[in-house]
Design a protein around this motif. Structure first.
Motif, PDB file in Angstrom:
ATOM      1  N   PRO A 184      57.539   6.384  32.714  1.00 35.33           N
ATOM      2  CA  PRO A 184      57.358   5.231  32.061  1.00 35.33           C
ATOM      3  C   PRO A 184      56.607   5.557  30.491  1.00 35.33           C
ATOM      4  N   ILE A 185      55.978   6.852  30.490  1.00 30.78           N
ATOM      5  CA  ILE A 185      55.753   7.241  29.105  1.00 30.78           C
ATOM      6  C   ILE A 185      56.764   7.053  28.091  1.00 30.78           C
ATOM      7  N   PHE A 186      58.035   8.077  28.577  1.00 32.12           N
ATOM      8  CA  PHE A 186      59.017   8.130  27.504  1.00 32.12           C
ATOM      9  C   PHE A 186      60.026   6.722  27.570  1.00 32.12           C
ATOM     10  N   ILE A 187      59.939   6.033  28.592  1.00 30.60           N
ATOM     11  CA  ILE A 187      60.871   4.710  28.700  1.00 30.60           C
ATOM     12  C   ILE A 187      60.243   3.828  27.818  1.00 30.60           C
ATOM     13  N   PHE A 188      58.973   3.333  28.138  1.00 32.29           N
ATOM     14  CA  PHE A 188      58.254   2.448  27.808  1.00 32.29           C
ATOM     15  C   PHE A 188      57.118   2.632  26.689  1.00 32.29           C
ATOM     16  N   VAL A 189      56.419   3.677  26.760  1.00 28.90           N
ATOM     17  CA  VAL A 189      55.481   3.864  25.718  1.00 28.90           C
ATOM     18  C   VAL A 189      56.071   4.459  24.306  1.00 28.90           C
ATOM     19  N   PHE A 190      57.171   5.175  24.545  1.00 29.82           N
ATOM     20  CA  PHE A 190      57.819   5.844  23.351  1.00 29.82           C
ATOM     21  C   PHE A 190      59.245   4.781  23.126  1.00 29.82           C
TER      22      PHE A 190
END
Length: 447
Positions: A184-190
């Motif tokens: 979720p960090i790389f898909i949505f946050v970044f």
């Protein structure tokens, strides 16, 4: 050597639980790497349905990559178990060293060839102009991580084969948790979308590969990776490949079936049908992976006891594993049939895709409870070194029977023909595997 003595004398029931549960956890984690990716990708607003279809196109490629890992990892770990059963530690360490070098060579070849011919491979494997960009974004990064993927996979198998299944499972669980956090960090946050899912997976694999490599260099392992064993011995290479060829063939044919299925799905159901099959396959794998883990757990026990001339224990391990596989998959069958919307909802909120996937489930899964027999049976022959029989029985389900069905039945029943091909192949394969095992033990060949 306590673990080695236990393989020879401890109760089979206890051993199978001891070795299978960590292996099951490891296989579940392997499945969850992709399942987590698919779940997050399917939830990307506005493109989720097409993105998961694009990811479905990469499945045969990912399966093929894993297949090369299985070729070396299973061939190496089985031979390590046999050598340890014969109390030949030096030969076991030679096998370990050759396994590591082979994995490095093969993974680099895959990475280079896959990157150079990416689009051609993706179109060959079922991509369309609508899904190619999503497939490219994902698999391009996965190719870069191939060496780390295969190192972690092969050395985890070696850890299990030397009698430390808990550590093998622990490293895989940590990898999955990392992937679950990073996705979720790389898909949505970044905001990296499908690329972010691939990056999260590769980072997790890098960390685990470093961990397991360090274990064989500086850890408390029975076997060590010595520099003098990192030179290929073609006699050992031949033995590794001979044993690993059957499970490799299974992965290869699985990849081929994905390609054939994707082609038929696109023709008779469009890109969404590929997405539906991707979701169905992901759900089934959640319950199939424990059976693959069970087969890995029994493999170590059978290989060791066969090497130690304790054939009755090898046979008892097989029978118990078959019973357990039926139980696991019967539970899975009932859970999926009772709560289909829940399982499909993990991967998509698209109503059309959900409706299509539920229809596929109702046709595709009716033989699921007995499939474990067709998986566990060939592994017995593989574990005792009877590679020709193992190869035939492995190819039987996913190639000899299934491939013609996927080519023929859709022409008769269109999309339903794709759904029904797998269960028909499963039933026929189970019958033939049982006949082979009955003949094997009746003739006393292994006893």
């Amino acid at each position: 050597m306590e673990n080695q003595e236990a393989l020879k004398s401890e109760k089979i029931e206890t051993l199978l639980i001891k070795y299978s549960i960590p292996a099951i956890i490891a296989m579940m984690v392997t499945s969850l790497y992709n399942t987590v990716d698919r779940a997050f990708i399917g939830s990307i607003e506005g493109v989720g349905a097409l993105a998961i279809s694009g990811l479905g196109v990469t499945m045969p490629i990912f399966t093929l990559i894993v297949g090369f890992g299985v070729l070396i990892a299973v061939g190496g770990s089985t031979n390590i178990s046999i050598k340890l059963g014969q109390r030949n530690k030096n030969e076991a360490e030679k096998v370990l060293g050759n396994t590591f070098v082979l994995v490095i060579i093969i993974s680099l070849i895959i990475m280079i060839v896959g990157t150079l011919f990416m689009d051609k491979i993706l179109y060959l494997f079922g991509a369309s102009k609508h899904t190619i960009s999503y497939a490219r974004d994902y698999i391009g990064i996965i190719y870069i991580g191939t060496p780390f993927n295969l190192i972690s996979f092969s050395l985890n198998n070696a850890i299990r084969s030397e009698g430390n299944p808990k550590l093998a499972a622990k490293t895989m669980v940590v990898g999955c948790i990392l992937n679950l956090i990073l996705d979720p960090i790389f898909i949505f946050v970044f905001g990296l979308g499908i690329k972010g899912a691939a990056i999260a997976t590769v980072i997790s694999q890098i960390i685990i590969s470093i961990w397991v490599f360090t274990y064989f260099i500086k850890g408390k392992s029975i076997l060590k990776l010595h520099r003098h064993n990192l030179k290929l011995d073609f006699k050992i290479v031949k033995i590794i490949i001979a044993v690993g060829l059957a499970p490799f063939a299974m992965e290869l044919t699985t990849s081929l079936i994905h390609v054939l299925s994707n082609t038929a799905l696109r023709v008779y159901g469009g890109d969404l049908a590929i997405g539906a099959m991707t979701a169905i396959t992901s759900i089934v794998l959640l319950f199939m992976m424990p059976v693959f883990g069970l087969s890995q757990g029994m493999q170590t026990i059978i290989a060791y006891n066969y090497g130690a001339k304790q054939h009755d224990r090898a046979k008892k391990t097989l029978i118990l594993a078959m019973i357990m596989s039926v139980g696991i998959l019967t539970f899975g069958f009932l859970a999926i049939k009772i709560f289909p919307e829940f399982f499909i909802g993990i991967f998509t909120e698209d109503e059309e895709l959900i409706k299509l996937a539920i229809k596929g489930i109702n046709i595709n899964l009716f033989a699921l409870p007995i499939v474990g027999i067709a998986i566990v049976g060939p592994v017995y022959f593989q574990s005792v070194g009877k590679t020709k029989k193992s190869m035939f029985l492995t190819l039987l389900r996913q190639f000899i029977i299934l491939a013609p069905l996927v080519l023929i039945l859709p022409k008769i029943w269109k999309l339903d023909g794709v759904w029904i091909s797998q269960p028909i192949a499963d039933i026929l394969a189970v019958i033939i595997v049982i006949l082979f095992l009955i003949k094997e033990f009746k003739n006393g060949i292994s006893l």
